[in-house]
Design a protein around this motif. Sequence first.
Motif, short mmCIF file in Angstrom:
data_model
loop_
_atom_site.label_atom_id
_atom_site.label_comp_id
_atom_site.label_asym_id
_atom_site.label_seq_id
_atom_site.Cartn_x
_atom_site.Cartn_y
_atom_site.Cartn_z
N VAL A 71 3.89 -0.94 3.77
CA VAL A 71 3.60 -0.45 2.41
C VAL A 71 3.75 -1.59 1.41
O VAL A 71 2.99 -1.68 0.44
N ALA A 115 1.20 -2.65 -1.38
CA ALA A 115 1.59 -2.53 -2.78
C ALA A 115 1.55 -3.85 -3.53
O ALA A 115 1.40 -3.86 -4.75
N ARG A 164 -0.07 5.15 -1.34
CA ARG A 164 1.01 4.39 -0.70
C ARG A 164 1.95 5.30 0.09
O ARG A 164 2.48 4.90 1.13
#
Length: 569
Positions: free
Chosen positions: A38, A42, A316
């Motif tokens: 993630v 991100a 996400r």
Amino acid sequence: MMHADGRLIAFTPKLITVLREGYSIDRMRRDCVAGLTVAIVALPLAMALAIASGASPDKGLVTAVIAGFLISALGGSRVQIGGPTGAFVVVVFGVIAQHGYDGLLIATLMAGLMLIVAGYLGLGSLVRFIPQPVVTGFTAGIAVIIASSQVKDFLGLSMAHVPADFLPKWGAYFAALDSVRIVPLAVGAGSLGLIIALRKWAPRLPGFLIAVILAAAAVALLHLPVETIGSRFPDLPTDLPAPAFPDFSPAKLQAVIPSAFTIAFLAGIEALLSAVVADGMIGSRHRSNQELVGQGVANIASALFGGLPATGAIARTATNIKAGAITPVAGIMHALFLLLFILFASDLMAYVPLAALAAILFMVAWGMSEHHRFIQLLRMPNGDRSLLLLTFGLTVLVDLTVAIGVGVTLASLLFMMRMSQMVEIANDSGNGALSSEEAGEDIHQRDALPPRVEVFRIEGPVFFGVANELLDTLRRIGLPPKVIILRMRRVPLLDASGVTTIEEIVRQAGSASTQIIVSGIQAQPMAMLERVSLGPADRRVIFCGDFPEALRVARAIAGAPTAAAEQLN
């Protein structure tokens, strides 16, 4: 005691719950892998959203670290990932333009406090009352605005100033089309094509990060003449800033209150929607009110560190689940990995071309648009379709706050109109058959009503949308009867307007020497009538358990002299 225990559980962060269950090495391994995955997604997204919001890219990273850590640590979801999202781009850009960055920090602090209060007031469950046409309308509108804001960087247009409003912005774009530069357009188009191709043929790979790395490498190695993060923001920090309060003033505090409400509303809506999606993917159940509290604390902390508003990020969060996350530790690890990047790899950000970030935001906007659901809602009845298009149009052309306010208000009015259409007020004084649901009531007694006895059957909630209709129906009966029976067995709710209407009916009946009998009333309507002294103790109204009993009382009154009728009262 059980109520207190239930409230304690409702406001316990999921992190504490999962740690109490036992946290094994295998769980830690899976959460660390998910957190790293993630974080890779991100990283470019946080920078791109910050730039689109009118801030520097480090603000997005700070937000992802601080807010992402606290949302996972204090929230009510097992796998929620928090940080900056596309929903805030329009609001943040407007607040910065109008009130400066300090104004944004104040608004974010206030929004955090509002979210905490909303959580402890138990408002987390209210998200389900926001109708889908409103949510889809302003989400699609935000997507259009985000995509529009990236045209300049994607095409490499030479523009000294880009208007903030939608129509003037596109007017300026068309006026500057002769300044399109091939190299930025090629970098942006190449990045966009690569992301789309990876999503189709290699969806497990981090397409955003790969596109950014390849675009940055091409720009650096080939010395391409494109604008980069380093050229637009030459003084990026290489560590986290120290926490500090923004400069407060009563005037600025008052000026940003509407923006704070908008930020709190968007943060709450998106976080809870994301948590609901996550529940469906992992078969769990989030704690909505604790999620709001965690979001509130995270936004306060983000503002103190100079960050942007934050909320749960659906894309996400879904990535986190697909990467194997099973506890909030994955979200905490995602924030820690991003912190390591800030501390040890900030210099590499300078090479990232803005055209590549524009390509990422085009993909974000496309995902936010929910075009399939938008098209599906266009096939709905006129009321839903109009609500969708109005919210969408107001979001794009006017203001997000106005769109939300008007959308929710019109949705409420539409709902009340539909509810009022479901309420039936029928005169049952004539002959007719009872439905099967009315079994147990004496059909023959109903067919032979005494003279001057009127029966009205009410089905559905009696609220302000139908209260006047009830009064008008009773007024149309002509000569005042001796007895009016109000059959209320199918009235589940009576609001203040409904109570006022019943009061007016009783008052008018008293003036005409008409006795009101209520049969089969439920608990909530009875409690409401007792609040205004119209319960059994008042004696102006006779209450009967069912319709046959009401008929017997009505016959006694209709066939008795006035004095005898008064004794029955």
